[in-house]
Design an enzyme around this catalytic site. Structure first.
Site, PDB file in Angstrom:
ATOM      1  N   LYS A  19       0.898  -1.166   0.000  1.00 17.39           N
ATOM      2  CA  LYS A  19       0.000   0.000   0.000  1.00 17.39           C
ATOM      3  C   LYS A  19       0.933   1.213   0.000  1.00 17.39           C
ATOM      4  O   LYS A  19       1.542   1.547   1.014  1.00 17.39           O
ATOM      5  CB  LYS A  19      -0.865  -0.046   1.255  1.00 17.39           C
ATOM      6  CG  LYS A  19      -2.126   0.808   1.222  1.00 17.39           C
ATOM      7  CD  LYS A  19      -1.857   2.254   1.085  1.00 17.39           C
ATOM      8  CE  LYS A  19      -2.259   3.160   2.189  1.00 17.39           C
ATOM      9  NZ  LYS A  19      -1.820   4.541   1.910  1.00 17.39           N
ATOM     10  N   GLU A  54       8.570   0.970  11.961  1.00 16.85           N
ATOM     11  CA  GLU A  54       9.615   1.998  11.953  1.00 16.85           C
ATOM     12  C   GLU A  54       8.875   3.320  12.114  1.00 16.85           C
ATOM     13  O   GLU A  54       8.248   3.793  11.177  1.00 16.85           O
ATOM     14  CB  GLU A  54      10.387   1.886  10.631  1.00 16.85           C
ATOM     15  CG  GLU A  54      11.777   2.470  10.704  1.00 16.85           C
ATOM     16  CD  GLU A  54      11.776   3.895  10.225  1.00 16.85           C
ATOM     17  OE1 GLU A  54      11.574   4.781  11.083  1.00 16.85           O
ATOM     18  OE2 GLU A  54      11.964   4.111   9.025  1.00 16.85           O
ATOM     19  N   CYS A  85      12.647  10.618   9.569  1.00 18.20           N
ATOM     20  CA  CYS A  85      12.451  10.187  10.960  1.00 18.20           C
ATOM     21  C   CYS A  85      13.731  10.325  11.770  1.00 18.20           C
ATOM     22  O   CYS A  85      13.681  10.340  12.992  1.00 18.20           O
ATOM     23  CB  CYS A  85      12.049   8.726  11.019  1.00 18.20           C
ATOM     24  SG  CYS A  85      10.648   8.348  10.040  1.00 18.20           S
ATOM     25  N   GLU A 139       7.847  15.653  16.976  1.00 19.25           N
ATOM     26  CA  GLU A 139       8.687  15.613  15.775  1.00 19.25           C
ATOM     27  C   GLU A 139       8.205  16.705  14.810  1.00 19.25           C
ATOM     28  O   GLU A 139       7.066  16.666  14.356  1.00 19.25           O
ATOM     29  CB  GLU A 139       8.506  14.222  15.157  1.00 19.25           C
ATOM     30  CG  GLU A 139       9.443  13.874  14.078  1.00 19.25           C
ATOM     31  CD  GLU A 139       9.217  12.431  13.597  1.00 19.25           C
ATOM     32  OE1 GLU A 139       8.091  11.903  13.718  1.00 19.25           O
ATOM     33  OE2 GLU A 139      10.172  11.843  13.092  1.00 19.25           O
TER      34      GLU A 139
HETATM   35  C1  SIN Z   1      12.990   7.612   7.353  1.00 22.84           C
HETATM   36  O1  SIN Z   1      12.973   8.797   7.565  1.00 22.84           O
HETATM   37  O2  SIN Z   1      12.015   6.903   7.606  1.00 22.84           O
HETATM   38  C2  SIN Z   1      14.167   6.915   6.741  1.00 22.84           C
HETATM   39  C3  SIN Z   1      15.372   7.727   6.703  1.00 22.84           C
HETATM   40  C4  SIN Z   1      16.591   6.977   6.234  1.00 22.84           C
HETATM   41  O3  SIN Z   1      16.527   5.850   5.740  1.00 22.84           O
HETATM   42  O4  SIN Z   1      17.663   7.545   6.382  1.00 22.84           O
END
Ligand code: SIN
Length: 530
Positions: A222, A297, A331, A431
């Site tokens: 998805k 994640e 992230c 965040e």
């Molecule tokens: C992410 O922000 O989810 C991945 C970042 C990365 O792989 O460096």
């Protein structure tokens, strides 16, 4: 060239879509999608217009079901195209087909054969990297050079797992019982539900599906509704590489409820998701209803600590990479920059000088070094964090505005620096996911570590120091899954990626990334008289 490809696409699509829809509707949709791909091809010089496609790929065919959702171009705020919005029953069809695909693929292929398929896919991604990067810029907004970098990064997971596939060794275990042999088998978990984010439209797909395909699983993807086109381009190339069609299903939708079928359908044995902690917890609860294996994640709130013995220039350069990559939408972005008070004036001055050099604009413009955010919501969140911090006493050193020389309907915000930031401000706890660098001051190592760990998140953490004892001590004290020491670059195919605390479970990339897609079966052979 474009015209011929477009006519070919139009005929091809109408034949396939007519299986699913009324003949008139399928001809209409096919002509619409093909003319559209022709326009994009002409406008942006794609050499493979057939990579730009807005359909689902289910049961080995590119299909529509008559419903669509718009995808926006972040630099103009205008509609880039309309993509098929598939229903829950389409997910059921895709999952059933993936189950058939899994049984055949896992039982008839060797690890070496699967590795060869992945290597072909890798070659195709690399040879089409400019087209994929162009599509990625159009729907995500990042700059072309960042997009090319992402495509290469995405491909690196394919080659990494092609190699790992052939090294998934089991164990032979000394048994406590006489005349008994115990060994383990590593077997593919089955059909995997893959739910990917918009910030890395290419790399987050390959980081999940390359290990799945390497061990013999099938996948139902998805893609994010903001960036579904890159996903379709990758799937098209995977099929060209020879991955059996039922082994990959791609099902775009705007209907969140339809997508939850992936988490509840008992045929699906594994869910891999990248996105917010809130959604990750929701999906995990659904997946637990049938005890699926999960990899999550999730969100981060990365501290970036500059100790008093740090190399300031190195720390500033690393902050640029780590904070402003993908316009701050990763992230693992530095969310809180913690600087020893002794270095604060010099660090801030140098950071302002570097950030001032960023050129905000359209990602396909070669002079642009910072693209827009993916949507209006992203801009609103950055503004909310700035306003909250300033209202509580922070100083706006740079940015905080929409740059003048960009399309005012695009989702732009100037790279921003705040100083005098404290832990009661939103930016300390949430965040930001945007180009906002908030700078905090601290007096001691203990204070810095305690500020760094004062969050429910635990994805990435960075620090800068020349003292080897401090490096070893702080690396082990930081509560996160990834630590960068004297660098802002921590992501690579060979390195395990994942969080602790509410940043998630499981690891992607590396040898551990493969383990997420197999089960370990212990085989005990008794009474062997050996
Ligand atoms: C992410 O922000 O989810 C991945 C970042 C990365 O792989 O460096």
């Amino acid at each position: 060239m474009c015209i011929y490809l477009s006519i070919y696409l139009s005929i091809y699509l109408s034949i396939y879509l007519s299986i699913y829809l009324s003949i008139y509707l399928s001809i209409y949709l096919s002509i619409y999608l093909s003319v559209f791909s022709l326009l994009i091809c002409e406008l942006y010089q794609l050499s493979r217009p057939d990579l730009f496609r807005g359909e689902a790929f289910i049961d080995g065919k590119w299909v529509q079901n008559g419903k669509t959702f718009p995808v926006y171009e972040p630099s103009t705020g205008e509609v880039l195209g309309d993509v098929a919005s598939m229903s829950r029953s389409d997910f059921v069809t895709g999952i059933k087909s993936a189950d058939v695909g899994f049984r055949e693929y896992s039982s008839t292929t060797t690890a070496h054969y699967r590795a060869a398929l992945l290597k072909k896919w890798y070659d195709l991604i690399i040879s089409n990297k400019d087209d994929i990067a162009t599509i990625l810029v159009l729907e995500n907004g990042k700059t072309f050079s960042e997009a090319v970098g992402e495509v290469v990064y995405a491909a690196s997971f394919v080659s990494w797992f092609a190699e790992e596939a052939t090294r998934a060794y089991g164990d032979v275990i000394p048994s406590s019982m006489p005349n008994t042999t115990v060994f383990t088998l590593k077997q593919p978990v089955g059909v995997c539900g893959i739910i990917t984010p918009w910030n890395f439209p290419a790399a987050m797909i390959t980081r999940k599906i390359a290990p799945a395909l390497a061990v013999g699983c099938s996948v139902v993807i998805k893609p994010p509704s903001e960036t579904p086109y890159t996903a379709a381009a990758l799937v098209k190339l995977a099929i060209e590489a020879g991955i059996p069609p039922r082994v990959i299903q791609l099902i775009p939708t705007k209907d969140r409820d339809a997508a939850t079928e992936l988490c509840t359908n008992p045929i699906v044995k594994k869910i891999s998701f990248t996105g917010s902690t809130k959604v990750g917890i929701f999906l995990s609860k659904l997946a637990m209803g049938t005890m699926k294996k999960v990899s999550m994640e999730l969100g981060g709130n990365a501290p970036f600590i500059v100790f008093d013995d740090a190399d300031i220039d190195l720390a500033v350069q690393a902050a640029m990479v780590c904070k402003f990559r993908c316009s701050g939408q990763t992230c693992v972005c530095a969310n809180r920059i913690l600087v020893h008070k002794k270095l604060l004036p010099e660090f801030t001055k140098k950071l302002i000088a570097e950030v001032s050099k960023l050129k905000v604009g359209f990602g396909l413009d070669k002079t642009t070094t910072q693209g827009p955010l993916v949507n209006r919501g992203g801009v609103d969140k950055v503004n909310q964090h700035i306003e909250d911090a300033v209202s509580k006493g922070a100083k706006l050193e740079l940015g905080g505005i929409i740059p003048k020389d960009v399309n005012q309907n695009g989702f732009f915000i100037a790279p921003t620096i705040l100083t005098g930031v404290t832990k009661d401000m939103l930016v300390a706890n949430d965040e930001t996911f945007g180009p906002l660098a908030p700078v905090f001051g601290f007096d001691s190592e203990d204070e810095a570590v305690s500020l760094a760990n004062d969050t429910e998140f635990g994805l990435a953490g960075y620090f800068f120091s020349k003292d080897v004892n401090r490096i070893l001590r702080v690396a082990s004290r930081l509560e996160c899954g990834l630590v960068g020491v004297n660098t802002g670059k921590i992501s690579a195919a060979e390195s395990p990626f994942g969080g602790v605390k509410e940043s998630g479970v499981g690891r992607e990339g590396s040898k551990y990334g493969l383990a997420e897609y197999y089960i370990i079966k212990a085989v005990t052979i008794g009474n062997t008289n050996a």
